[in-house]
Design an enzyme around this catalytic site. Structure first.
Site, PDB file in Angstrom:
ATOM      1  N   GLU B  46       0.828  -1.194   0.000  1.00  0.00           N
ATOM      2  CA  GLU B  46       0.000   0.000   0.000  1.00  0.00           C
ATOM      3  C   GLU B  46       0.870   1.255   0.000  1.00  0.00           C
ATOM      4  O   GLU B  46       1.837   1.355   0.762  1.00  0.00           O
ATOM      5  CB  GLU B  46      -0.898   0.061   1.236  1.00  0.00           C
ATOM      6  CG  GLU B  46      -1.766   1.323   1.205  1.00  0.00           C
ATOM      7  CD  GLU B  46      -2.479   1.649   2.515  1.00  0.00           C
ATOM      8  OE1 GLU B  46      -2.341   0.893   3.492  1.00  0.00           O
ATOM      9  OE2 GLU B  46      -3.172   2.672   2.535  1.00  0.00           O
ATOM     10  N   ASP B 111      10.374   5.987  14.446  1.00  0.00           N
ATOM     11  CA  ASP B 111      10.247   7.400  14.121  1.00  0.00           C
ATOM     12  C   ASP B 111      10.709   8.197  15.330  1.00  0.00           C
ATOM     13  O   ASP B 111      10.118   8.107  16.403  1.00  0.00           O
ATOM     14  CB  ASP B 111       8.773   7.690  13.808  1.00  0.00           C
ATOM     15  CG  ASP B 111       8.529   9.144  13.429  1.00  0.00           C
ATOM     16  OD1 ASP B 111       7.420   9.446  12.971  1.00  0.00           O
ATOM     17  OD2 ASP B 111       9.446   9.981  13.586  1.00  0.00           O
ATOM     18  N   ASP B 113      11.240  11.931  16.716  1.00  0.00           N
ATOM     19  CA  ASP B 113      10.744  13.249  16.394  1.00  0.00           C
ATOM     20  C   ASP B 113      11.296  14.249  17.402  1.00  0.00           C
ATOM     21  O   ASP B 113      11.145  14.056  18.603  1.00  0.00           O
ATOM     22  CB  ASP B 113       9.224  13.187  16.481  1.00  0.00           C
ATOM     23  CG  ASP B 113       8.572  14.381  15.887  1.00  0.00           C
ATOM     24  OD1 ASP B 113       7.509  14.215  15.287  1.00  0.00           O
ATOM     25  OD2 ASP B 113       9.127  15.488  16.025  1.00  0.00           O
TER      26      ASP B 113
END
Lengths: 517, 409
Positions: B46, B111, B113
């Site tokens: 996807e 991730d 951040d």
């Protein structure tokens, strides 16, 4: 499993081998005939056992003495095996059912509940969690020799490491775990297990991990076994779900299975029967009077910074849905607050509105999400930097919690009572105490396990016993929608209806236990 | 972050150029196809695109590299996210019986951040970054890379600059792609040391014995701490920041500290630290260092098999910077502010192409050399190639095994 009406077949085959061990992985389904009434009672008893496990798991440290004692009692009362070293010999003179019969009940009831709990993700997760805890408690009760026997019988072959390797890794092994000393390393075998098979140990960093393998001393092999049990059960449930249509076609079973799967949830506050009864203007004052501390905190943070991160939006948003906010109201509420902050109307519509509609089941897979229970708030999705969700009794520093309670005008003695409960990890009891102190009542008539329950109970107390909103669920409560009743009647009714109360005292019969919402 | 004249209004014009000339489709497809070992791996992946005006489309999927190129040129996505490999082609998910369309595999991702460090950095906040706080990312990459390789045994890690304020890690090993939700969450929690939100003051608590993972991570933090925290962030120089540090110190040591710090005597602080830790079980100076420097992961990003994460080589629409892979050999000198932007990359490329036109080179010859080679993007694509070469060794073995089984000589 064949069902042959009410005729009962006597078992004569050599089942001794089947139930030779107290503990099993439930690999093989039972192959016998039984009566419907036994079918029902077995299932109900196991459900009661699993519910006890759920409640004990929140109030006590798992496998602590209190926990084990209470679970022993419950197992005994419900005629489930509780002493793993008993011999399955029918001829031993015992009062009540023999060890063999208890194991048979354990075996069969497990498989019946699989039928009831395989249907949705939530049900499966709950069932697996309780069964794993039950297994842990029982495995823990085995003697070391029996543990080894169990491993071998169930094909858990893991490799041991050589003596040289043990020596090289000695320091690291000792430093990786509380219960590994130099002597442990010398005396015991260490197993090299792929980390995927030992997730609980990896998650809590209680083991030495190198190149994708964890090194486990023989004494700790239980975590591995638990993981294996969990995986097998998970796969089995997925398979069971596929054969459900055949089971459901038997009309005798379907109503019972439905009752069983609804009973676990009790109240989940997902059905909104009081939509629109609350106006947005009321929320500020309600947050002070009737919100549990977690939601009051979230509301405050929202008002202060005009923003909440995802975890907070979910926990608070679903709670608001549970107390009766409609989708339109919710959108207006969040929008007007966010706009006061750094988010402009456009951005809100693009980025945040979708999430709110999603919560109400209007987007994506259209699941109507249920407001989080206390269990969920306490155990999952730990808050991190910038978050305000979670349970303040669990996730706040005791110092900060104390300050907050002082700020909310809780008396000093009340605060120390609360902090004592927090220290003992009784977070829901602490919240209940907070309820009692802020509503000036001696003793809450309910056992708190859901923020929306807190709200409803609070509204009831503040409304002088009158129901402001009609209740969902338990039959006794739905009859109480007229004017004020004496508080003792409330308490009795609530106590009778609440399945979470002390189970040995429960005498309700099957019908009221399963009455539909 | 200094804006360097970037304006998102340039995207409609520059993105088509970027996709036509610079986006490394061949390498990208080589990556996501994983050697074709598993059938339909690329086809069932996807992608999601964010188009102009914030229009978001999910469940995009493509049969071939060519189709991917064509569609990207046509739709001109501002943002590209990569999701999971599903049981069926995502763009046909509506035709699949409800419940059978499932996310099956995906790389294990992380991730980091910078906003998650706002309580411990004084130079910037929110989306801003600078060379002073970027060290936090350097530390994070060193620690996590070591742990994922040495502790978990993963080998094929792709670290990518997100384009604005953080880094992503894509763990591409086959074992990683096949991990369950529970396993991913366990890995993320193993790697988490900083716990708690605004309501928690002390976010790192260490108890004896110190797990080897914690020791290794501390070794990395200690390398950077003096320069980063004391010198650049100056956590002991101003009263408010000193108070924040003191809030993490146990009460019985506190009074000793307060005297010395307000006299600005750093040498005395150091020796007190060493003395105090002689007391068993106290690790407060380690806890402080970790709270200020240890990587803060978002567990939710790593947990979900179907989680969508920003694609390498996509453009960050807010900064114009390209999400480039990071070469760990040069990690300590990586400068996020020097990363090519869509403007710098396309403009540079246009200039070069112009010059070559004048040289009358063979048109076909020119086109054969993919344009990125003539831009600042070149070194990043080269590094990506090296990464893919390493990955390819793993599936070569698989393909051999398969062909042996099928007796396909």
């Amino acid at each position: 499993m064949q069902f042959s009406g009410r005729r009962r077949k006597v078992i004569t085959s050599p089942q001794v081998e089947l139930y030779g061990q107290a503990l099993q992985f439930y690999g093989q389904p039972p192959l016998e005939n039984m009566s419907l009434s036994e079918f029902e009672s077995f299932a109900v008893d196991r459900l009661k056992l699993l519910k006890t496990i759920e409640n004990l798991g929140v109030s006590y440290v798992k496998l602590s003495d209190d926990y084990k004692r209470k679970l022993d009692n419950e197992s005994r009362n419900l005629n489930f095996p509780y002493r793993p070293d008993a011999v399955p010999d029918d001829r031993k003179s015992q009062v009540g059912p023999s060890e063999y019969e208890k194991r048979r009940k354990d075996h069969i009831s497990h498989f019946i509940l699989r039928l009831a709990y395989c249907q949705t993700e939530d049900l499966r997760r709950w069932f697996i969690q309780q069964e794993v805890d039950l297994f842990r408690y029982r495995f823990n009760g085995l003697q070391p020799k029996q543990k080894v026997e169990f491993l071998h019988k169930n094909n858990l072959q893991y490799d041991t490491i050589s003596v040289e390797e043990k020596k090289t890794l000695q320091d690291k092994l000792v430093n990786s775990s509380h219960n590994v000393s130099g002597i442990t390393v010398e005396d015991q075998d260490f197993y090299k297990v792929p980390f995927q098979d030992a997730l609980d140990l990896v998650r809590t960093r209680k083991v030495y991990l190198k190149a994708g393998y964890v090194y486990i001393p023989h004494q700790d092999i239980v975590a591995i076994v638990l993981n294996d049990f969990r995986t097998r059960l998970s796969k089995a449930l997925a398979l069971t779900a596929r054969s459900l249509p055949a089971v459901h076609s038997d009309e005798r079973l379907q109503p019972l299975l439905n009752h069983l799967s609804h009973a676990y949830v009790g109240q989940d506050y997902s059905i909104q029967k009081n939509v629109g009864k609350i106006s947005l203007e009321q929320i500020d004052s309600l947050s002070v009077k009737s919100f549990p501390l977690c939601m009051r905190q979230l509301h405050q943070a929202l008002r202060d910074s005009h923003h909440l991160r995802h975890g907070g939006r979910m926990q608070y948003g679903l709670f608001l849905k549970g107390i009766g906010l409609s989708l339109e109201q919710a959108l207006q509420f969040w929008r007007s607050e966010f706009i006061r902050g750094k988010v402009d109307a456009d951005k809100f519509d693009k980025a945040y509105a979708y999430g709110i509609r999603h919560m109400f089941g209007k987007e994506g897979k259209r699941a109507d999400y249920t407001p989080y229970s206390c269990m969920k708030v306490i155990l999952s999705n730990l808050p991190s930097q910038g978050d305000h969700h979670g349970c303040p009794f669990r996730h706040s520093d005791p110092e900060l919690l104390k300050q907050k309670l002082q700020f909310y005008k809780v008396s000093p003695s009340g605060i120390s009572q609360i902090l004592e409960l927090v220290k003992g990890m009784h977070y829901q009891l602490a919240c209940q105490k907070y309820f009692e102190l802020t509503h000036s009542i001696e003793e809450a008539s309910f056992s708190l396990n859901h923020p929306n329950q807190y709200f409803i109970e609070s509204q009831r107390v503040l409304g002088g016993g009158k129901d402001i909103k009609r209740e969902v669920g338990t039959p006794q409560r739905s009859q109480e929608n007229s004017a004020a009743r004496g508080s003792t009647t409330d308490r009795e009714a609530a106590a009778a209806a609440n399945a979470a109360k002390d189970l040995p005292e429960m005498t309700e019969d099957l019908d009221s236990f399963f009455q539909d919402a | 972050m200094p804006s360097s004249g970037y304006d998102a209004a340039c995207l409609p014009d520059l993105l088509p150029l970027y996709y036509r000339r610079l986006f490394p489709f061949a390498q990208y497809h080589r990556w996501l196809n994983y050697g074709g070992v598993q059938k339909n791996y690329f086809q069932n992946r996807e992608f999601s695109f964010t188009l102009k005006d914030d229009i978001y489309v999910r469940y995009q999927s493509f049969s071939t590299q060519t189709e991917l190129e064509k569609e990207m040129l046509k739709m001109n996505p501002y943002k590209i996210d990569v999701g999971a490999i599903y049981s069926h082609r995502p763009n046909q998910h509506n035709t699949v019986k409800s419940g059978t369309f499932q996310a099956l595999e995906k790389e294990l991702v992380f991730d980091i951040d910078m906003t998650d460090y706002d309580d411990v950095r004084s130079c910037c906040s929110a989306a801003e970054i600078c060379s002073k706080c970027w060290t936090l990312m350097t530390i994070a990459v060193h620690i996590l890379d070591r742990a994922l390789r040495d502790d978990f045994g993963f080998q094929h890690l792709l670290w990518v600059y997100s384009g604005r304020r953080g880094v992503h890690c894509w763990v591409c090993d086959e074992a990683a792609r096949k991990l369950s939700v529970a396993a991913r969450s366990a890995v993320a929690e193993y790697l988490s040391l900083v716990k708690g939100g605004d309501e928690t003051v002390k976010k790192v608590v260490l108890t004896d014995p110190l797990h080897p993972f914690i020791r290794e991570s501390l070794a990395v933090v200690e390398r950077y701490f003096p320069q980063y925290a004391l010198h650049e962030q100056e956590i002991l120089s101003r009263k408010e920041s000193v108070d924040k540090v003191l809030a993490l110190v146990p009460e019985d040591i506190l009074f000793l500290f307060q005297c010395c710090i307000y006299e600005g005597n750093k040498a005395v602080i150091r020796s007190l630290c060493l003395q105090a830790t002689a007391k068993k079980g106290q690790h407060f100076e380690k806890e402080i260092m970790l709270q200020y420097c240890y990587p803060r992961l978002d567990v939710n990003v790593s947990k979900g098999v179907n989680h969508l994460l920003k694609s390498p080589f996509s453009v960050h629409p807010k900064t114009g910077r390209i999400s480039v892979p990071m070469d760990l050999e040069e990690l300590d000198t990586f400068d996020p502010l020097a990363v090519p932007t869509i403007r710098s990359a396309t403009v540079l490329n246009a200039r070069v192409v112009c010059c070559e036109k004048e040289n009358e080179k063979d048109a076909a010859e020119r086109r054969k050399i993919r344009d990125y080679k003539r831009t600042s993007l070149a070194k990043y694509v080269k590094y990506f190639d090296q990464f893919l070469d390493g990955l390819a060794l793993s599936w070569k073995g698989e393909l051999l095994k398969k062909s042996d089984l099928e007796k396909d000589f």
